[in-house]
Scaffold this motif. Sequence first.
Motif, PDB file in Angstrom:
ATOM      1  N   ASP A  89      47.086  43.144  43.919  1.00  0.00           N
ATOM      2  CA  ASP A  89      46.235  44.326  43.756  1.00  0.00           C
ATOM      3  C   ASP A  89      45.189  44.099  42.670  1.00  0.00           C
ATOM      4  OD1 ASP A  89      47.730  45.590  45.697  1.00  0.00           O
ATOM      5  OD2 ASP A  89      48.893  46.810  44.302  1.00  0.00           O
ATOM      6  N   GLU A  90      45.632  43.522  41.544  1.00  0.00           N
ATOM      7  CA  GLU A  90      44.711  43.283  40.429  1.00  0.00           C
ATOM      8  C   GLU A  90      43.677  42.225  40.790  1.00  0.00           C
ATOM      9  OE1 GLU A  90      47.350  42.338  37.236  1.00  0.00           O
ATOM     10  OE2 GLU A  90      47.934  44.433  36.905  1.00  0.00           O
ATOM     11  N   LEU A  91      44.106  41.206  41.544  1.00  0.00           N
ATOM     12  CA  LEU A  91      43.193  40.142  41.970  1.00  0.00           C
ATOM     13  C   LEU A  91      42.100  40.701  42.879  1.00  0.00           C
ATOM     14  CD1 LEU A  91      42.474  37.123  42.202  1.00  0.00           C
ATOM     15  CD2 LEU A  91      44.084  36.988  44.107  1.00  0.00           C
ATOM     16  N   VAL A  92      42.496  41.502  43.874  1.00  0.00           N
ATOM     17  CA  VAL A  92      41.521  42.082  44.798  1.00  0.00           C
ATOM     18  C   VAL A  92      40.597  43.043  44.058  1.00  0.00           C
ATOM     19  CG1 VAL A  92      41.244  43.567  46.818  1.00  0.00           C
ATOM     20  CG2 VAL A  92      42.957  41.755  46.836  1.00  0.00           C
ATOM     21  N   ALA A  93      41.158  43.858  43.155  1.00  0.00           N
ATOM     22  CA  ALA A  93      40.331  44.788  42.383  1.00  0.00           C
ATOM     23  C   ALA A  93      39.291  44.034  41.563  1.00  0.00           C
ATOM     24  CB  ALA A  93      41.212  45.634  41.470  1.00  0.00           C
ATOM     25  N   ALA A  94      39.675  42.883  40.999  1.00  0.00           N
ATOM     26  CA  ALA A  94      38.735  42.079  40.211  1.00  0.00           C
ATOM     27  C   ALA A  94      37.637  41.498  41.103  1.00  0.00           C
ATOM     28  CB  ALA A  94      39.484  40.956  39.492  1.00  0.00           C
ATOM     29  N   ILE A  95      38.007  41.060  42.308  1.00  0.00           N
ATOM     30  CA  ILE A  95      37.023  40.512  43.242  1.00  0.00           C
ATOM     31  C   ILE A  95      36.009  41.577  43.643  1.00  0.00           C
ATOM     32  CG2 ILE A  95      36.722  39.641  45.617  1.00  0.00           C
ATOM     33  CD1 ILE A  95      39.422  38.169  45.213  1.00  0.00           C
TER      34      ILE A  95
END
Length: 201
Positions: A89-95
Amino acid sequence: MFIPASNRQKKLLRFFKIPPGISAGAAGWEIAGIMSNEECRERWRRYLYFTKDFDSDSDQLKPFDEADLESLEVPDGWSDSEAVQQFKDELVAAILEDESPFDRPQPRVVFKGRSFIFTGKFSYGTRGACQEAVIARGGSAPNKQSISRLLDYLVIGEEGSHAWKKGSYGNKIEAAILSRRDYGSPAIISEEHWTKALRGD
């Protein structure tokens, strides 16, 4: 067709000293066997808690000391699946923080023999109408196909195309972003790009 094991699969196989140069399907069988053993499951859980190794950028394990791992006690209530999901979730939010989920540039759309999934609301019409347009051009658009590297295109409806900016991008978009990051597919395209291809623009 040979589909290699994913980096996540290879990491787990490396951890249990199994050569990782096998197909994704064979790796799945190996991993299912490993994880049917409670001791193996707990050892992998300790590794994840100790190293926080949740990414799939590489198939290499993070450094760890065997003695430290063996003596480690994972706190009650800690869930490796929840930790991995939070990482995703955090990875996608950062992208998505500074950009849209669409491929850059968006690729040429080929219909014949290619598979499509639709998400969001479409100016073109209902999801069924979008699927029929693909099928009429020789593609496939099954209702129940899941997001995976075998999918060719995820099409995001124009009416919901700003949702990711509010942190509300849905499971299909998240899964597609992660699959594209790991395997290079599916392509993620806008409704506008898709409708131009329908018209032959």
